[in-house]
Design a protein around this motif. Structure first.
Motif, PDB file in Angstrom:
ATOM      1  N   PRO A 360     -11.888  -5.993  -3.135  1.00 28.19           N
ATOM      2  CA  PRO A 360     -10.682  -5.619  -2.374  1.00 28.19           C
ATOM      3  C   PRO A 360      -9.495  -6.473  -2.797  1.00 28.19           C
ATOM      4  O   PRO A 360      -9.649  -7.650  -3.154  1.00 28.19           O
ATOM      5  N   GLN A 361      -8.293  -5.881  -2.741  1.00 28.27           N
ATOM      6  CA  GLN A 361      -7.100  -6.593  -3.194  1.00 28.27           C
ATOM      7  C   GLN A 361      -6.097  -6.758  -2.063  1.00 28.27           C
ATOM      8  O   GLN A 361      -5.950  -5.885  -1.219  1.00 28.27           O
ATOM      9  N   ASN A 362      -5.439  -7.897  -2.091  1.00 31.72           N
ATOM     10  CA  ASN A 362      -4.338  -8.174  -1.173  1.00 31.72           C
ATOM     11  C   ASN A 362      -3.085  -8.386  -2.008  1.00 31.72           C
ATOM     12  O   ASN A 362      -3.145  -8.986  -3.089  1.00 31.72           O
ATOM     13  N   ARG A 363      -1.970  -7.903  -1.528  1.00 31.49           N
ATOM     14  CA  ARG A 363      -0.766  -7.946  -2.368  1.00 31.49           C
ATOM     15  C   ARG A 363      -0.281  -9.357  -2.677  1.00 31.49           C
ATOM     16  O   ARG A 363       0.506  -9.550  -3.594  1.00 31.49           O
ATOM     17  N   ARG A 364      -0.750 -10.372  -1.929  1.00 29.05           N
ATOM     18  CA  ARG A 364      -0.320 -11.751  -2.200  1.00 29.05           C
ATOM     19  C   ARG A 364      -1.412 -12.579  -2.854  1.00 29.05           C
ATOM     20  O   ARG A 364      -1.342 -13.796  -2.897  1.00 29.05           O
ATOM     21  N   GLY A 387      17.883  -7.656  -9.697  1.00 26.56           N
ATOM     22  CA  GLY A 387      17.623  -6.225  -9.585  1.00 26.56           C
ATOM     23  C   GLY A 387      16.169  -5.835  -9.678  1.00 26.56           C
ATOM     24  O   GLY A 387      15.825  -4.652  -9.505  1.00 26.56           O
ATOM     25  N   ASP A 388      15.271  -6.800  -9.964  1.00 21.68           N
ATOM     26  CA  ASP A 388      13.843  -6.482 -10.017  1.00 21.68           C
ATOM     27  C   ASP A 388      13.372  -5.914  -8.680  1.00 21.68           C
ATOM     28  O   ASP A 388      13.756  -6.415  -7.603  1.00 21.68           O
ATOM     29  N   GLN A 389      12.520  -4.893  -8.753  1.00 20.67           N
ATOM     30  CA  GLN A 389      11.964  -4.295  -7.551  1.00 20.67           C
ATOM     31  C   GLN A 389      10.469  -4.052  -7.730  1.00 20.67           C
ATOM     32  O   GLN A 389       9.981  -3.855  -8.845  1.00 20.67           O
ATOM     33  N   LEU A 390       9.753  -4.047  -6.599  1.00 13.82           N
ATOM     34  CA  LEU A 390       8.336  -3.719  -6.573  1.00 13.82           C
ATOM     35  C   LEU A 390       8.063  -2.841  -5.350  1.00 13.82           C
ATOM     36  O   LEU A 390       8.787  -2.920  -4.349  1.00 13.82           O
ATOM     37  N   ARG A 391       7.014  -2.040  -5.454  1.00 15.18           N
ATOM     38  CA  ARG A 391       6.551  -1.261  -4.301  1.00 15.18           C
ATOM     39  C   ARG A 391       5.305  -1.963  -3.774  1.00 15.18           C
ATOM     40  O   ARG A 391       4.221  -1.831  -4.363  1.00 15.18           O
ATOM     41  N   PRO A 392       5.414  -2.739  -2.707  1.00  7.20           N
ATOM     42  CA  PRO A 392       4.287  -3.550  -2.234  1.00  7.20           C
ATOM     43  C   PRO A 392       3.048  -2.719  -1.958  1.00  7.20           C
ATOM     44  O   PRO A 392       3.130  -1.602  -1.428  1.00  7.20           O
ATOM     45  N   LEU A 393       1.903  -3.264  -2.319  1.00  6.54           N
ATOM     46  CA  LEU A 393       0.619  -2.605  -2.135  1.00  6.54           C
ATOM     47  C   LEU A 393       0.435  -2.191  -0.677  1.00  6.54           C
ATOM     48  O   LEU A 393       0.582  -3.004   0.241  1.00  6.54           O
ATOM     49  N   GLY A 394       0.168  -0.893  -0.460  1.00 10.17           N
ATOM     50  CA  GLY A 394      -0.080  -0.400   0.890  1.00 10.17           C
ATOM     51  C   GLY A 394       1.160  -0.014   1.654  1.00 10.17           C
ATOM     52  O   GLY A 394       1.066   0.377   2.830  1.00 10.17           O
ATOM     53  N   PHE A 395       2.328  -0.114   1.047  1.00 13.12           N
ATOM     54  CA  PHE A 395       3.582   0.233   1.721  1.00 13.12           C
ATOM     55  C   PHE A 395       4.298   1.327   0.939  1.00 13.12           C
ATOM     56  O   PHE A 395       4.152   1.449  -0.277  1.00 13.12           O
ATOM     57  N   GLY A 396       5.126   2.123   1.637  1.00 11.47           N
ATOM     58  CA  GLY A 396       5.946   3.113   0.954  1.00 11.47           C
ATOM     59  C   GLY A 396       7.303   2.544   0.621  1.00 11.47           C
ATOM     60  O   GLY A 396       7.830   1.694   1.330  1.00 11.47           O
ATOM     61  N   GLY A 397       7.882   2.996  -0.459  1.00 11.50           N
ATOM     62  CA  GLY A 397       9.211   2.543  -0.833  1.00 11.50           C
ATOM     63  C   GLY A 397       9.210   1.252  -1.625  1.00 11.50           C
ATOM     64  O   GLY A 397       8.196   0.561  -1.755  1.00 11.50           O
ATOM     65  N   SER A 398      10.374   0.932  -2.180  1.00  9.61           N
ATOM     66  CA  SER A 398      10.532  -0.252  -3.030  1.00  9.61           C
ATOM     67  C   SER A 398      11.212  -1.378  -2.264  1.00  9.61           C
ATOM     68  O   SER A 398      11.975  -1.148  -1.318  1.00  9.61           O
ATOM     69  N   TRP A 429       3.347  -7.158 -10.995  1.00  9.34           N
ATOM     70  CA  TRP A 429       2.753  -8.196 -10.146  1.00  9.34           C
ATOM     71  C   TRP A 429       3.591  -9.468 -10.211  1.00  9.34           C
ATOM     72  O   TRP A 429       3.889  -9.972 -11.287  1.00  9.34           O
ATOM     73  N   ALA A 430       3.971  -9.952  -9.016  1.00  5.75           N
ATOM     74  CA  ALA A 430       4.528 -11.296  -8.883  1.00  5.75           C
ATOM     75  C   ALA A 430       3.426 -12.127  -8.233  1.00  5.75           C
ATOM     76  O   ALA A 430       3.169 -11.982  -7.026  1.00  5.75           O
ATOM     77  N   PRO A 431       2.707 -12.961  -8.984  1.00  3.67           N
ATOM     78  CA  PRO A 431       1.533 -13.647  -8.443  1.00  3.67           C
ATOM     79  C   PRO A 431       1.830 -14.389  -7.135  1.00  3.67           C
ATOM     80  O   PRO A 431       2.817 -15.109  -7.020  1.00  3.67           O
ATOM     81  N   GLY A 432       0.953 -14.157  -6.160  1.00  5.91           N
ATOM     82  CA  GLY A 432       1.114 -14.822  -4.875  1.00  5.91           C
ATOM     83  C   GLY A 432       2.193 -14.237  -4.005  1.00  5.91           C
ATOM     84  O   GLY A 432       2.396 -14.696  -2.869  1.00  5.91           O
ATOM     85  N   VAL A 433       2.900 -13.206  -4.510  1.00  9.52           N
ATOM     86  CA  VAL A 433       4.014 -12.618  -3.771  1.00  9.52           C
ATOM     87  C   VAL A 433       3.806 -11.135  -3.512  1.00  9.52           C
ATOM     88  O   VAL A 433       3.859 -10.660  -2.369  1.00  9.52           O
ATOM     89  N   CYS A 434       3.548 -10.360  -4.573  1.00 13.44           N
ATOM     90  CA  CYS A 434       3.463  -8.915  -4.390  1.00 13.44           C
ATOM     91  C   CYS A 434       2.781  -8.244  -5.585  1.00 13.44           C
ATOM     92  O   CYS A 434       3.074  -8.576  -6.742  1.00 13.44           O
ATOM     93  N   LEU A 435       1.863  -7.309  -5.274  1.00 17.44           N
ATOM     94  CA  LEU A 435       1.260  -6.434  -6.278  1.00 17.44           C
ATOM     95  C   LEU A 435       1.828  -5.038  -6.067  1.00 17.44           C
ATOM     96  O   LEU A 435       1.891  -4.542  -4.942  1.00 17.44           O
ATOM     97  N   ASP A 436       2.244  -4.392  -7.163  1.00 21.70           N
ATOM     98  CA  ASP A 436       2.862  -3.076  -7.052  1.00 21.70           C
ATOM     99  C   ASP A 436       1.829  -2.021  -6.650  1.00 21.70           C
ATOM    100  O   ASP A 436       0.675  -2.041  -7.091  1.00 21.70           O
ATOM    101  N   ASN A 437       2.275  -1.070  -5.850  1.00 23.02           N
ATOM    102  CA  ASN A 437       1.386  -0.051  -5.284  1.00 23.02           C
ATOM    103  C   ASN A 437       0.773   0.858  -6.345  1.00 23.02           C
ATOM    104  O   ASN A 437      -0.290   1.443  -6.128  1.00 23.02           O
TER     105      ASN A 437
END
Length: 468
Positions: A360-364, A387-398, A429-437
């Motif tokens: 299992p994965q967690n976005r952080r 301007g970098d953007q990510l769509r967090p794992l499990g969430f809609g939108g950027s 992926w920003a390690p420890g911060v956010c994995l893209d959906n």
């Protein structure tokens, strides 16, 4: 004197057995005595002589130094420096320029010749002169401690002997040595101490060098004790930054609880602040202490930039933040898959391998599994960009990466150092911060690229790429 020298080395452990040592050899009585004692003591030595470009007779002295080493079978290396030009260019005195040139040459030669230690021929007499010079300039306890027997890779094995004793040793062995005219030129501060101040002090106490050596030992012991107390206070009041990504900035910033530090006795508070700045390469002046103390006592906020401009101390309502302000250059490098990718500059590493064992994965998380089928092109990493953007794992939108950094409570230094993993489409992926959906769709039998991010540990394997 040789037995005394051997006993001194055994008691102090200054030079561990088997090490090759570079000896600063000027051709004066002190360095001649040191070089011969070390050679006779069975230490593997290399003599290093720097021509300062200041006196016509220096060419002949260099030749005689080389001949002396040749007679003993000691390897000899020499270098040249234009000290007067260096002093003019850097707008510093000749003494300071000469010292800078010597130590730069010694360090370079030691590195090239694989000498872990550099030995210089400072004596008990030099030690006494340094204490008096520091006292005249308004030193604190560290200055009264005089010349340390060891500082980093520099050792001073002759601090037990006076200048008169080293001269007597050379004369007893009929060794050639020369006198540097600067040693008698009282326009130099040290020569004035040597020829005017110390003789008057000897008239009061013939054992003044020994007395000053005793003073320095006491002061050094108390100074180290107080530094230990200040360091303990820093440790107890430290506020850990950047959560699980703390390792990113351990070498460039630290934050402390303001109330805890401010409650210390002033002598410990000043030491604590000084030690925290020194750990990052900063040097505080007396005026800095006064400004910090007065502002904190009045309940104010503020900041100071210490000597050199590379370290800033900031104090706010609840904290004191000490940080380096050197800019971090942008970067972009390919990720090694499979294998390790290491940043020597920032002290982190990626470890990548293929796997079918899914978790299992967690976005952080600091370890993620990326579906190989979803990766577009080759994986690479770079510094964060506006301007970098990510769509967090499990969430809609950027989401803006800068907002995600803020939610993760990353400092500016951590944001600049954290590598952002990307493919040709953009950030993944920003390690420890956010994995893209778009990395969420991992089938049961699908091959994944498992990537671990963390501090450099152990000896990296042969399959690696060093970067940044």
């Amino acid at each position: 004197m040789l037995e005394t020298f051997r006993d001194h080395l055994e008691q102090t452990g200054l030079i561990p057995p088997g090490l090759r040592v570079l000896v600063g050899y000027s051709g004066g009585a002190d360095s001649t005595c040191l070089l011969h004692l070390m050679h006779c003591a069975g230490i593997d030595v290399v003599a290093a002589h720097l021509h300062h470009g200041m006196r016509p007779e220096a060419d002949e002295e260099l030749e005689k130094c080389a001949a002396f080493c040749d007679s003993l079978g000691i390897p000899f290396v020499s270098g040249r420096s234009d000290v007067p030009k260096m002093a003019a260019d850097l707008k510093i005195g000749l003494e300071e320029a000469g010292r800078e040139a010597r130590y730069t040459f010694f360090q370079q030669a030691a590195f090239q010749l694989e000498c872990p230690l550099i030995a210089t021929a400072h004596t008990k007499s030099d030690h006494a002169e340094t204490i008096l010079l520091n006292l005249a300039r308004g030193t604190g306890m560290a200055g009264l401690a005089g010349i340390p027997a060891r500082r980093e890779n520099i050792v001073r094995p002759l601090l037990f002997a006076t200048r008169e004793e080293t001269r007597a040793y050379c004369e007893a062995h009929d060794f050639w040595f020369h006198e540097d005219p600067a040693n008698s030129d009282i326009s130099f501060s040290r020569a004035r101490i040597r020829h005017r101040v110390l003789p008057d002090l000897r008239a009061i106490n013939p054992g003044v060098e020994t007395a000053l050596d005793r003073l320095s030992s006491l002061v050094d012991e108390e100074d180290r004790f107080l530094n230990g107390m200040a360091a303990a206070a820093l440790e107890q009041s430290e506020i850990h930054l950047n959560g699980p990504l703390r390792f990113l900035t351990l070498d460039c910033e630290a934050k402390f609880n303001r109330d805890q530090l401010a409650s210390l006795p002033p002598v410990l508070f000043r030491r604590a602040v000084r030690l925290s700045a020194q750990a990052l390469g900063g040097k505080l002046e007396r005026g800095h202490f006064e400004e910090i103390e007065e502002s904190i006592a009045a309940g104010g906020n503020g900041s100071v930039t210490v000597e050199g401009g590379d370290v800033v101390i900031e104090w706010k309502e609840d904290s004191i933040h000490v940080r380096q302000v050197r800019p971090t250059q942008t970067y972009r490098y390919a990720l090694t898959v499979p294998g390790e990718t290491i940043s020597d500059e920032f002290g982190w590493q990626f470890t990548a391998q293929e796997t079918r064992n899914h978790t299992p994965q967690n976005r952080r998380d600091l370890c993620v599994q990326l579906p190989k089928s979803q990766i577009k092109g080759s994986l690479y990493f770079r510094s964060a960009q506006p301007g970098d953007q990510l769509r967090p794992l499990g969430f809609g939108g950027s989401r803006k990466l800068s907002d995600l950094f803020g939610e993760a409570k990353l400092t500016l230094a951590a944001r600049a150092r954290l590598p952002i993993l990307c493919d040709f489409v953009g950030p993944l992926w920003a390690p420890g911060v956010c994995l893209d959906n778009r990395m969420a769709n991992l089938g049961d039998e699908e091959i994944a690229i498992q990537i671990q991010f963390g501090p450099v540990i152990g000896d990296p394997s042969h399959n690696k790429e060093t970067c940044v």
